[in-house]
Enzyme design. Structure first.
Site, short mmCIF file in Angstrom:
data_model
loop_
_atom_site.label_atom_id
_atom_site.label_comp_id
_atom_site.label_asym_id
_atom_site.label_seq_id
_atom_site.Cartn_x
_atom_site.Cartn_y
_atom_site.Cartn_z
N GLU A 171 0.84 -1.21 0.00
CA GLU A 171 0.00 0.00 0.00
C GLU A 171 0.86 1.25 0.00
O GLU A 171 1.99 1.24 0.49
CB GLU A 171 -0.90 0.00 1.25
CG GLU A 171 -2.22 -0.73 1.05
CD GLU A 171 -3.20 0.05 0.18
OE1 GLU A 171 -2.84 1.11 -0.37
OE2 GLU A 171 -4.35 -0.41 0.06
N ASP A 185 -5.12 5.45 5.53
CA ASP A 185 -5.76 6.66 6.03
C ASP A 185 -6.89 6.20 6.96
O ASP A 185 -6.64 5.85 8.11
CB ASP A 185 -6.24 7.42 4.79
CG ASP A 185 -6.72 8.82 5.10
OD1 ASP A 185 -6.25 9.40 6.07
OD2 ASP A 185 -7.57 9.33 4.33
N GLY A 205 -8.41 3.47 6.62
CA GLY A 205 -8.22 2.02 6.72
C GLY A 205 -9.40 1.23 6.16
O GLY A 205 -9.36 0.00 6.12
N THR A 254 -10.73 0.90 3.01
CA THR A 254 -10.47 0.12 1.79
C THR A 254 -9.64 -1.11 2.13
O THR A 254 -9.96 -2.22 1.74
CB THR A 254 -9.70 0.99 0.77
OG1 THR A 254 -10.29 2.29 0.74
CG2 THR A 254 -9.74 0.38 -0.62
N LEU A 255 -8.57 -0.87 2.87
CA LEU A 255 -7.65 -1.96 3.19
C LEU A 255 -8.32 -3.04 4.02
O LEU A 255 -8.09 -4.24 3.80
CB LEU A 255 -6.44 -1.39 3.93
CG LEU A 255 -5.37 -2.40 4.29
CD1 LEU A 255 -4.82 -3.05 3.03
CD2 LEU A 255 -4.26 -1.74 5.08
#
Ligand code: IMP
Ligand code: MG
Length: 176
Positions: free
Chosen positions: A97, A101, A103, A105-106
């Site tokens: 990544e 930010d 978090g 999406t991740l």
């Protein structure tokens, strides 16, 4: 408004940190091969730069995702615009990544990839902005922890610009 970029992390500092991270990651996967997974487009530069430093055999794999509705509509889903063209079942995976930010999406992406049953699954990020975290995600390798500022360079963009800068800088908007 005039855009101005203030250096936050120099090219030299990034290079040094990536050298260190590559050593750690190399030790983790010693004697094995790893599928690197890049989330387009911001992670491209970090993926290439870490790949060049890793001692083991790696493959480069790309996917493009977008998150469904920020804010209230954040249902816990991501849309896959382009999926991986490899089956990661039983493989070692390192998700690369650019920045973490909120978090969100991740966190969704991690769940989705874990369902595919990789052998080992690790996450690295060049930058981490923990102040803005909404969804907790375990990150195995963090390059730099940074304060809450909007940064560009080293893959990160503002309106698709500045991805090619070889350093990370804070984007300011000055009065003309
Ligand atoms: P989040 O962690 O789901 O909120 O989303 C992280 C994504 O937002 C990153 O992969 C970037 O594409 C983008 N992003 C977050 N912070 C910044 C920044 O400071 N500059 C540029 N892009 C950012
Ligand atoms: Mg990204």
């Amino acid at each position: 408004m005039k855009e101005r970029i203030e250096t936050m992390i120099s090219a030299e500092a990034i290079g040094k940190r990536l050298d260190e991270m590559a050593k750690e990651i190399g030790a983790e996967f010693e004697g094995e091969s790893v599928e690197l997974v890049c989330v387009l487009k911001g992670s491209v530069v970090t993926l290439v730069e870490i790949a060049k430093r890793l001692p083991m055999p790696v493959t480069m794999n790309f996917m493009d995702v977008s998150s469904y509705g920020d804010g209230t509509e954040s249902s816990g889903k991501i849309k896959i615009n382009m999926d991986l063209d490899v089956d990661i079942a039983g493989k070692n995976v390192l998700l690369v990544e650019d920045i973490i930010d909120s978090g969100r999406t991740l966190s969704h992406l991690r769940k989705l990839l874990l369902e595919r049953k990789p052998k080992k699954f690790k996450i690295m990020t060049l930058l981490d902005k923990p102040d803005r975290r909404v969804a907790e995600v375990p990150v195995d390798y963090v390059g730099f922890t940074i304060p809450d500022a909007f940064v560009v360079g080293y893959g990160l963009d503002y309106a698709q610009k500045y991805r090619n800068l070889n350093f990370v800088g804070i984007l300011h908007f000055d009065e003309e």
